[in-house]
Motif scaffolding. Sequence first.
Motif, PDB file in Angstrom:
ATOM      1  N   ALA A 114      -2.863   8.235  13.094  1.00  0.00           N
ATOM      2  CA  ALA A 114      -2.356   7.150  12.344  1.00  0.00           C
ATOM      3  C   ALA A 114      -2.383   7.487  10.700  1.00  0.00           C
ATOM      4  CB  ALA A 114      -3.282   5.835  12.332  1.00  0.00           C
ATOM      5  N   ALA A 115      -3.594   8.328  10.180  1.00  0.00           N
ATOM      6  CA  ALA A 115      -3.461   8.604   8.941  1.00  0.00           C
ATOM      7  C   ALA A 115      -2.472   9.774   8.648  1.00  0.00           C
ATOM      8  CB  ALA A 115      -5.113   9.223   8.579  1.00  0.00           C
ATOM      9  N   ALA A 116      -2.325  10.561   9.372  1.00  0.00           N
ATOM     10  CA  ALA A 116      -1.104  11.414   9.158  1.00  0.00           C
ATOM     11  C   ALA A 116       0.202  10.882   9.302  1.00  0.00           C
ATOM     12  CB  ALA A 116      -1.420  12.710  10.421  1.00  0.00           C
ATOM     13  N   VAL A 117       0.411   9.852   9.945  1.00  0.00           N
ATOM     14  CA  VAL A 117       1.981   9.415  10.032  1.00  0.00           C
ATOM     15  C   VAL A 117       1.977   8.537   8.712  1.00  0.00           C
ATOM     16  CG1 VAL A 117       3.298   7.363  11.086  1.00  0.00           C
ATOM     17  CG2 VAL A 117       1.809   9.332  12.517  1.00  0.00           C
ATOM     18  N   VAL A 118       1.097   7.793   8.323  1.00  0.00           N
ATOM     19  CA  VAL A 118       0.995   6.867   7.083  1.00  0.00           C
ATOM     20  C   VAL A 118       1.217   8.035   6.078  1.00  0.00           C
ATOM     21  CG1 VAL A 118      -0.360   5.336   5.871  1.00  0.00           C
ATOM     22  CG2 VAL A 118      -0.267   5.048   7.961  1.00  0.00           C
ATOM     23  N   GLY A 119       0.357   8.932   5.940  1.00  0.00           N
ATOM     24  CA  GLY A 119       0.459  10.029   4.776  1.00  0.00           C
ATOM     25  C   GLY A 119       1.890  10.480   4.930  1.00  0.00           C
TER      26      GLY A 119
ATOM     27  N   GLY B 180       0.907  -1.367  -0.036  1.00  0.00           N
ATOM     28  CA  GLY B 180       0.001   0.072   0.029  1.00  0.00           C
ATOM     29  C   GLY B 180       0.778   1.097  -0.079  1.00  0.00           C
ATOM     30  N   PHE B 181       1.971   1.258   0.933  1.00  0.00           N
ATOM     31  CA  PHE B 181       2.615   2.179   0.957  1.00  0.00           C
ATOM     32  C   PHE B 181       3.418   2.649  -0.643  1.00  0.00           C
ATOM     33  CE2 PHE B 181       3.109   2.069   5.519  1.00  0.00           C
ATOM     34  CZ  PHE B 181       2.724   3.340   5.922  1.00  0.00           C
ATOM     35  N   LEU B 182       4.067   1.552  -1.163  1.00  0.00           N
ATOM     36  CA  LEU B 182       4.821   1.593  -2.313  1.00  0.00           C
ATOM     37  C   LEU B 182       3.610   2.108  -3.384  1.00  0.00           C
ATOM     38  CD1 LEU B 182       6.803  -1.774  -2.765  1.00  0.00           C
ATOM     39  CD2 LEU B 182       7.586   0.698  -2.496  1.00  0.00           C
ATOM     40  N   ILE B 183       2.546   1.489  -3.608  1.00  0.00           N
ATOM     41  CA  ILE B 183       1.624   2.024  -4.449  1.00  0.00           C
ATOM     42  C   ILE B 183       1.224   3.573  -4.147  1.00  0.00           C
ATOM     43  CG2 ILE B 183      -0.687   1.929  -5.701  1.00  0.00           C
ATOM     44  CD1 ILE B 183      -0.386  -1.364  -5.082  1.00  0.00           C
TER      45      ILE B 183
ATOM     46  N   SER C 136      -9.662   5.671  -4.370  1.00  0.00           N
ATOM     47  CA  SER C 136      -8.778   4.464  -4.319  1.00  0.00           C
ATOM     48  C   SER C 136      -7.725   4.651  -3.436  1.00  0.00           C
ATOM     49  CB  SER C 136      -8.178   4.225  -5.747  1.00  0.00           C
ATOM     50  OG  SER C 136      -9.300   4.063  -6.989  1.00  0.00           O
ATOM     51  N   SER C 137      -7.282   5.980  -3.474  1.00  0.00           N
ATOM     52  CA  SER C 137      -6.053   6.112  -2.533  1.00  0.00           C
ATOM     53  C   SER C 137      -6.493   5.883  -0.933  1.00  0.00           C
ATOM     54  CB  SER C 137      -5.512   7.568  -2.709  1.00  0.00           C
ATOM     55  OG  SER C 137      -6.199   8.470  -2.220  1.00  0.00           O
ATOM     56  N   ILE C 138      -7.591   6.196  -0.658  1.00  0.00           N
ATOM     57  CA  ILE C 138      -7.887   6.114   0.637  1.00  0.00           C
ATOM     58  C   ILE C 138      -7.958   4.600   1.028  1.00  0.00           C
ATOM     59  CG2 ILE C 138      -9.370   8.289   0.999  1.00  0.00           C
ATOM     60  CD1 ILE C 138     -11.869   7.010   0.392  1.00  0.00           C
ATOM     61  N   SER C 139      -8.691   3.734   0.030  1.00  0.00           N
ATOM     62  CA  SER C 139      -8.152   2.401   0.278  1.00  0.00           C
ATOM     63  C   SER C 139      -6.751   1.678   0.381  1.00  0.00           C
ATOM     64  CB  SER C 139      -9.062   1.535  -0.695  1.00  0.00           C
ATOM     65  OG  SER C 139      -8.477   1.691  -2.020  1.00  0.00           O
ATOM     66  N   LEU C 140      -5.760   2.434  -0.253  1.00  0.00           N
ATOM     67  CA  LEU C 140      -4.462   2.083   0.039  1.00  0.00           C
ATOM     68  C   LEU C 140      -4.036   2.332   1.261  1.00  0.00           C
ATOM     69  CD1 LEU C 140      -2.920   3.643  -3.400  1.00  0.00           C
ATOM     70  CD2 LEU C 140      -3.240   1.118  -2.819  1.00  0.00           C
ATOM     71  N   VAL C 141      -4.501   3.354   2.025  1.00  0.00           N
ATOM     72  CA  VAL C 141      -4.003   3.253   3.415  1.00  0.00           C
ATOM     73  C   VAL C 141      -4.724   2.863   4.535  1.00  0.00           C
ATOM     74  CG1 VAL C 141      -2.713   5.506   2.865  1.00  0.00           C
ATOM     75  CG2 VAL C 141      -4.961   5.886   3.407  1.00  0.00           C
TER      76      VAL C 141
END
Length: 470
Positions: free
Chosen positions: A365-370, A105-108, A342-347
């Motif tokens: 969590a969302a901010a760190v992943v972003g 998910g990160f890579l994509i 789509s991108s929301i489902s990636l994270v």
Amino acid sequence: MSSKRESVHGMWSSRAVFIMATVGSAVGLGNIWKFPYITGEYGGGAFVLVYLLCVALIGVPIMMAELLLGRRGRSSPISTMTRLAREEGSSPAWSLVGYSGVVAGFLILSFYSVIAGWALAYVFQAASGGLNGVSAEGSAKLFADLVGSPPRLLVWHTVFIVMTVAVVARGVRDGLERAVTILMPALFVMLLIMVGYAYLEGDFVRALDFLFDVNFAKVFEICTGSAEQLQCQFSGEPVLVAMGHAFFTLSLGMGAIMAYGAYVPDRASITGATITIAVADTVVALLAGMAIFPIVFASGLEPSAGPGLIFQTLPIAFGNMPGGQWFGTIFFILLVFAAWSSSISLVEPAVAWLVDSRGWRRGTAAAVVGMLAWTLGIGSVLSFNVWSGEDYQLFGRTIFDLKDFLASNVMLPLGGLMIALFVGYGAGRHMALDELAIRRQQLFDAWWLVIRFVSPVGIGIVFLNSIGVF
Ligand code: PFF
């Protein structure tokens, strides 16, 4: 009947909303940006046929498997796999499926967001009249100027990551649901208009021929060079790419669909939903092809132009059609929305895991992943300019290409293989029977056969072939 577990992340408010959200995840840049350009690179009809076969024989059964696991476990993919492996008496190592999905998910996202950034930039180009009357050369130059400018790419990449984080931070009901329910149907209508234009003004017959005329020699061939001096070589790569794309376009093999499955109401039919999603996704990709290739051929462009294909061709249509300034603006806005849903489902898999296993707040969590995906994305930004030269390539690929190849053609199919093996062998038949609740026994048996043998063997053969085993 299904388990009576509750998801801590909330639930979709209805079956229809769940289908919309999952179509939102599936339909994205993969359909409108990637499908046309890889079809162009790999020669057309034969590639399309292999891709369609992969969707039907591998994608659909695995999507059912992911959804049933998601609903059974009702938590993030990592926690779901851990929990179900324990309940079914299987090895805890199955949880690796969840971890590898988070990495994929990160890579994509780290390249997806850069391409979505291009679409954002084009919204403003179109709205400001910058595409009006543009020629094929003018359009190519506009694109080259955009991708040649790291600061511009970086700004749009940042905007898109912030948009993604903002929705995911708000959670299932408030965030994800609202964004997709109106925009997906609008995108569909817009694509139909584009196909209508391409039919009237483009070389429609040649495009259909390119897309649907199957020349089997091409399935295992890679050709390079110009039309006069084409050099073709035997290779399994087109088949690997077609299979990888089936996973990418349906959002499979990395837990995104499993995460969405966790919020599905108990009584919704997984089979019905899967078929609706796969058909909608395929129709959108084919429409995109039918909108783009007539213009490619009529304007004398190369189908194999690569990742810039739609950004170089569609502006020619918008620049020269009546009302094109509006159509262009609306089209790129909708493309951004398709990418967004789509991108929301990636994270979501990573965020849901940080929330349910690590006790983080959703927003944090969302901010760190972003932020992590943003940082990784800098490599994709530079792949189109400063780092585009051979000195910066690995195995003949730029960072952007490498991330796409690794995620789409290796990690997603491997993730899908593991999911099929877990459902077919790791857990018992009872779990699938119980969750799918298919009334016709023959239908269930057919799916069971496919998930245990056909899909895994298919993926295995394509992998072995691509590493040169036969
Ligand atoms: N299916 C999306 C598209 O076609 O654009 C991309 C994608 C979304 C891939 C979510 C994987 C995923 F988990």
